[in-house]
Scaffold this motif. Sequence first.
Motif, mmCIF file in Angstrom:
data_model
loop_
_atom_site.group_PDB
_atom_site.id
_atom_site.type_symbol
_atom_site.label_atom_id
_atom_site.label_comp_id
_atom_site.label_asym_id
_atom_site.label_seq_id
_atom_site.Cartn_x
_atom_site.Cartn_y
_atom_site.Cartn_z
ATOM 1 N N ASP A 10 0.852 -1.070 0.056
ATOM 2 C CA ASP A 10 0.048 0.018 0.035
ATOM 3 C C ASP A 10 0.776 1.283 0.045
ATOM 4 O O ASP A 10 0.528 2.249 -0.761
ATOM 5 N N GLN A 61 -6.640 0.254 -5.555
ATOM 6 C CA GLN A 61 -7.091 -0.441 -4.462
ATOM 7 C C GLN A 61 -8.344 -1.336 -4.902
ATOM 8 O O GLN A 61 -8.393 -2.461 -4.651
ATOM 9 N N TYR A 62 -9.346 -0.623 -5.491
ATOM 10 C CA TYR A 62 -10.512 -1.163 -6.020
ATOM 11 C C TYR A 62 -10.152 -2.219 -7.109
ATOM 12 O O TYR A 62 -10.720 -3.454 -7.235
ATOM 13 N N ARG A 65 -8.574 -5.504 -5.555
ATOM 14 C CA ARG A 65 -9.680 -6.403 -5.039
ATOM 15 C C ARG A 65 -10.475 -7.026 -5.817
ATOM 16 O O ARG A 65 -10.835 -8.273 -5.915
ATOM 17 N N TYR A 66 -10.867 -6.375 -7.057
ATOM 18 C CA TYR A 66 -11.514 -6.744 -8.256
ATOM 19 C C TYR A 66 -10.985 -7.945 -8.957
ATOM 20 O O TYR A 66 -11.597 -9.201 -8.968
ATOM 21 N N SER A 68 -8.394 -9.922 -7.637
ATOM 22 C CA SER A 68 -8.233 -10.873 -6.806
ATOM 23 C C SER A 68 -9.421 -11.634 -6.408
ATOM 24 O O SER A 68 -9.226 -13.093 -6.403
ATOM 25 N N LYS A 69 -10.641 -11.037 -6.659
ATOM 26 C CA LYS A 69 -11.779 -11.819 -6.511
ATOM 27 C C LYS A 69 -12.001 -12.791 -7.625
ATOM 28 O O LYS A 69 -12.418 -13.800 -7.616
#
Length: 74
Positions: A10, A61-62, A65-66, A68-69
Amino acid sequence: MMAMHFKKTDFLKVIAVLLIYTTVGYLMNVDVLKIFIIRTDEFSISIFGVVLWVLTFIFIQYIGRYFSKTKGNR
């Protein structure tokens, strides 16, 4: 009370976005992209630059996360 936990990645992302915006701002001489505006007799911080910096970090960050999901769903 909820505590914020930051990873080393981060901090690297924050510094990378800062360096990219600062470099592009100085190369193209665009004060809006420069977060820190340094002149011979003054120093200022661009409010729009800081907002753009934060929004870009949130967007990164979004996206992280998208993907990685969706990577786990394959």
